[in-house]
Design a protein around this motif. Sequence first.
Motif, PDB file in Angstrom:
ATOM      1  N   MET A   1      -8.822   8.006  29.264  1.00 32.50           N
ATOM      2  CA  MET A   1      -8.277   7.909  30.617  1.00 32.50           C
ATOM      3  C   MET A   1      -7.451   9.146  30.943  1.00 32.50           C
ATOM      4  O   MET A   1      -6.794   9.710  30.066  1.00 32.50           O
ATOM      5  CB  MET A   1      -7.395   6.659  30.763  1.00 32.50           C
ATOM      6  N   THR A   2      -7.513   9.577  32.176  1.00 36.10           N
ATOM      7  CA  THR A   2      -6.734  10.729  32.613  1.00 36.10           C
ATOM      8  C   THR A   2      -5.347  10.277  33.058  1.00 36.10           C
ATOM      9  O   THR A   2      -5.070   9.086  33.205  1.00 36.10           O
ATOM     10  CB  THR A   2      -7.446  11.421  33.785  1.00 36.10           C
TER      11      THR A   2
ATOM     12  N   ARG B   1      -4.124  10.592  35.968  1.00 33.30           N
ATOM     13  CA  ARG B   1      -4.285   9.918  37.251  1.00 33.30           C
ATOM     14  C   ARG B   1      -4.608   8.436  37.045  1.00 33.30           C
ATOM     15  O   ARG B   1      -3.977   7.558  37.644  1.00 33.30           O
ATOM     16  CB  ARG B   1      -5.391  10.586  38.064  1.00 33.30           C
ATOM     17  N   THR B   2      -5.579   8.176  36.196  1.00 34.36           N
ATOM     18  CA  THR B   2      -5.991   6.793  35.951  1.00 34.36           C
ATOM     19  C   THR B   2      -4.872   5.996  35.295  1.00 34.36           C
ATOM     20  O   THR B   2      -4.643   4.822  35.638  1.00 34.36           O
ATOM     21  CB  THR B   2      -7.240   6.767  35.059  1.00 34.36           C
ATOM     22  N   ASN B   3      -4.172   6.620  34.370  1.00 33.38           N
ATOM     23  CA  ASN B   3      -3.063   5.927  33.708  1.00 33.38           C
ATOM     24  C   ASN B   3      -1.967   5.559  34.704  1.00 33.38           C
ATOM     25  O   ASN B   3      -1.414   4.445  34.661  1.00 33.38           O
ATOM     26  CB  ASN B   3      -2.473   6.812  32.605  1.00 33.38           C
TER      27      ASN B   3
ATOM     28  N   GLN C   1      -2.210   5.135  37.974  1.00 34.73           N
ATOM     29  CA  GLN C   1      -2.688   4.069  38.853  1.00 34.73           C
ATOM     30  C   GLN C   1      -2.670   2.719  38.143  1.00 34.73           C
ATOM     31  O   GLN C   1      -2.312   1.692  38.729  1.00 34.73           O
ATOM     32  CB  GLN C   1      -4.096   4.402  39.340  1.00 34.73           C
ATOM     33  N   TYR C   2      -3.035   2.731  36.866  1.00 38.08           N
ATOM     34  CA  TYR C   2      -3.042   1.486  36.093  1.00 38.08           C
ATOM     35  C   TYR C   2      -1.620   0.936  35.944  1.00 38.08           C
ATOM     36  O   TYR C   2      -1.375  -0.269  36.138  1.00 38.08           O
ATOM     37  CB  TYR C   2      -3.645   1.742  34.714  1.00 38.08           C
TER      38      TYR C   2
ATOM     39  N   GLU D   1      -2.100  11.360  41.903  1.00 38.21           N
ATOM     40  CA  GLU D   1      -3.189  10.426  41.636  1.00 38.21           C
ATOM     41  C   GLU D   1      -4.536  10.940  42.133  1.00 38.21           C
ATOM     42  O   GLU D   1      -5.576  10.373  41.791  1.00 38.21           O
ATOM     43  CB  GLU D   1      -2.867   9.073  42.273  1.00 38.21           C
ATOM     44  N   SER D   2      -4.515  11.991  42.936  1.00 41.36           N
ATOM     45  CA  SER D   2      -5.774  12.616  43.355  1.00 41.36           C
ATOM     46  C   SER D   2      -6.015  13.924  42.605  1.00 41.36           C
ATOM     47  O   SER D   2      -6.943  14.663  42.930  1.00 41.36           O
ATOM     48  CB  SER D   2      -5.750  12.860  44.874  1.00 41.36           C
ATOM     49  N   GLU D   3      -5.131  14.202  41.632  1.00 35.53           N
ATOM     50  CA  GLU D   3      -5.231  15.389  40.774  1.00 35.53           C
ATOM     51  C   GLU D   3      -5.180  16.691  41.561  1.00 35.53           C
ATOM     52  O   GLU D   3      -5.754  17.701  41.164  1.00 35.53           O
ATOM     53  CB  GLU D   3      -6.509  15.332  39.930  1.00 35.53           C
TER      54      GLU D   3
ATOM     55  N   ASP E   1      -4.600   6.362  26.564  1.00 36.83           N
ATOM     56  CA  ASP E   1      -4.949   5.225  27.407  1.00 36.83           C
ATOM     57  C   ASP E   1      -3.781   4.245  27.347  1.00 36.83           C
ATOM     58  O   ASP E   1      -3.552   3.594  26.331  1.00 36.83           O
ATOM     59  CB  ASP E   1      -6.230   4.563  26.889  1.00 36.83           C
TER      60      ASP E   1
END
Length: 339
Positions: free
Chosen positions: A1-2, A4-6, A8-9, A36-38, A65
């Motif tokens: 996971m990047t 951004r994904t982390n 958001q999670y 979050e949009s990098e 992750d």
Amino acid sequence: MTFRTNLQYLRSRRNMTQEQLAMLLGVSRQAISKWESEKAYPEMDKLLTICDLFGCTLDDLVLGDVAHPTSPESAAAPVGVVDVATATVVSDAGTDAVSLPKDLTGYDEHRRRFALLIASGVAAIIASVGVAGLFDPEHSILGPSPLNDFLAFACICVGVIVGLALLIPAAVSHEAFKRRHPYVEDFYTEDDRGHESRLLAAGVVAGVAEILVGIAIVVYAGDVLGIDAGWPNAIMLLLDAVAVFGFVYFGLRRGLLNIDAYNEDAETERRKREGTLPFSARLAGAVFGIIMLVATIIGLTLLFLGVDDHLFWIPWPIGGLLCAITGIVIGLFKDRLDR
């Protein structure tokens, strides 16, 4: 996971909006959106704050992750219990660590200090009136003396000055805290709320007992000793001051546990400063101010004209009742007024 994904999670696990996270970190909502949009990347101090906020490690946040942390601290936590050191709860599946909210803003310390200052300020003013009663001309502890009136006035002045010296800084610091922290994540548990509720109940019971003891002293002094002023009234007011301190202190401590109300008030203040309050809110504030201003003028007029010393206070509760009725009426037409 990047990253951004982390991020958001982590937000989704707390049901936290981008704006709420931005206020906790002291950045704009646009900054969170860019992360979050990098399109941008947070500085190291913000990364560390995010780790503190969500109870994860920097490695997991940036490279790993967060849904399946690899740090030894998280892996060692017993299943289904709270890990006090890391403020996480490990699920029964043993695969998902959920961070408990933390007090990153110092809200709890501010809550206790604010309640103490406000309660002390109010109690100091009431107590000063009680001490002034010791110098009542008819039953002064000094006996007949030309200093009685001066000492009574001096006691009240000192009490008011001390009270204002506590109340004004408390109010200013509270407003400053709300400006610095317009959003606070609710980190209180049901145990915390239960504890404060028990303290409030004990404070109310003790306060009522103190008031009743004060009344009993005054009645006894008047009926048995034939003293209807002076030290009996002073003792009653001093006991009232202690009782009011308990009511205000424990009441504020319990009331300020309502983080949702705090966030709503802070948001209202922010919108007020920015001039973006809806028309209904601005109308209500203006009407409430006018009502209480008129009530104050009427009350002070009755007091200084000596119409009836026992009735001068009536305009204030009437004003409060009118404000409540006005608030209900404006609330009924809120949607129409805000169009």
